[in-house]
Design a protein around this motif. Structure first.
Motif, PDB file in Angstrom:
ATOM      1  N   ARG A   1       0.833  -1.207   0.000  1.00 30.38           N
ATOM      2  CA  ARG A   1       0.000   0.000   0.000  1.00 30.38           C
ATOM      3  C   ARG A   1       0.870   1.260   0.000  1.00 30.38           C
ATOM      4  O   ARG A   1       0.521   2.265  -0.623  1.00 30.38           O
ATOM      5  CB  ARG A   1      -0.926  -0.017   1.228  1.00 30.38           C
TER       6      ARG A   1
ATOM      7  N   ASP B   1       0.531   4.499  -2.349  1.00 25.48           N
ATOM      8  CA  ASP B   1       0.383   5.851  -1.806  1.00 25.48           C
ATOM      9  C   ASP B   1       1.433   6.793  -2.395  1.00 25.48           C
ATOM     10  O   ASP B   1       1.116   7.926  -2.770  1.00 25.48           O
ATOM     11  CB  ASP B   1       0.489   5.839  -0.280  1.00 25.48           C
TER      12      ASP B   1
ATOM     13  N   ASP C   1      -7.849   8.993  -6.820  1.00 25.89           N
ATOM     14  CA  ASP C   1      -7.832   9.138  -5.371  1.00 25.89           C
ATOM     15  C   ASP C   1      -7.040   7.939  -4.853  1.00 25.89           C
ATOM     16  O   ASP C   1      -6.333   7.287  -5.621  1.00 25.89           O
ATOM     17  CB  ASP C   1      -9.245   9.259  -4.776  1.00 25.89           C
ATOM     18  N   SER C   2      -7.153   7.613  -3.607  1.00 19.08           N
ATOM     19  CA  SER C   2      -6.323   6.542  -3.050  1.00 19.08           C
ATOM     20  C   SER C   2      -6.742   5.139  -3.503  1.00 19.08           C
ATOM     21  O   SER C   2      -5.997   4.181  -3.319  1.00 19.08           O
ATOM     22  CB  SER C   2      -6.337   6.601  -1.522  1.00 19.08           C
TER      23      SER C   2
END
Length: 166
Positions: A36, A40, A66-67
């Protein structure tokens, strides 16, 4: 597997293809990184789309991330998944997905901050692919810089280097 020199356009090419396909028929993609934290970092400050925004093919296209998702003209075109967290997606439907891209699947020996997910990493990726494919014809691509040949995926799939130079 797409393997080549750093800066040769591998990732750029595989970002453009699914966006063009989405614009054509609404087919979605999944972009995979190992952790992750890698996602990010990739997504911070518009990092995923920054280079492709200047592409003439996308001049009238609204691109946003977005994320979790990549949006094209306000609709979800792609999803970002960390392989280390893939198990939470095993009961999800990916019915509109045609492409899975595993970016940076080879870790440079110079990078002591990242490590593989263990000897079974290729099987973890296959499990994620089976979740997404569900017996449908879907394409999977692994992208990396040509760093080393001693990689679990090469050994797992019995891929050997050519003995000749081009």
């Amino acid at each position: 597997m797409t393997i080549g020199v750093r800066g040769g356009g591998k990732t750029y090419n595989w970002k453009g293809k699914p966006i063009l396909r989405f614009l054509k028929d609404g087919s979605q993609f999944v972009w995979v990184r190992r952790y992750r934290t890698e996602l990010d970092e990739m997504l911070a400050n518009d990092g995923f789309l920054k280079d492709i925004r200047g592409d003439e093919r996308f001049k009238d296209v609204e691109l946003k991330t977005d994320s979790k998702f990549c949006y094209v003209n306000g609709k979800i075109a792609g999803e970002f998944i960390a392989l280390s967290q893939a198990q939470k997606y095993y009961s999800r439907s990916f019915a509109d997905t045609w492409l899975v891209v595993f970016d940076e699947f080879i870790i440079s020996k110079k990078n002591n901050m990242l490590h593989y997910l263990g000897q079974n990493e290729p099987e973890l990726f296959e499990d994620l692919l089976n979740t997404i494919f569900r017996l449908r014809p879907v394409r999977a691509v692994c992208i990396a810089n040509s760093i080393t040949f001693n990689k679990q995926s090469f050994l797992h799939y019995n891929i050997r280097p050519l003995q000749v130079r081009f």
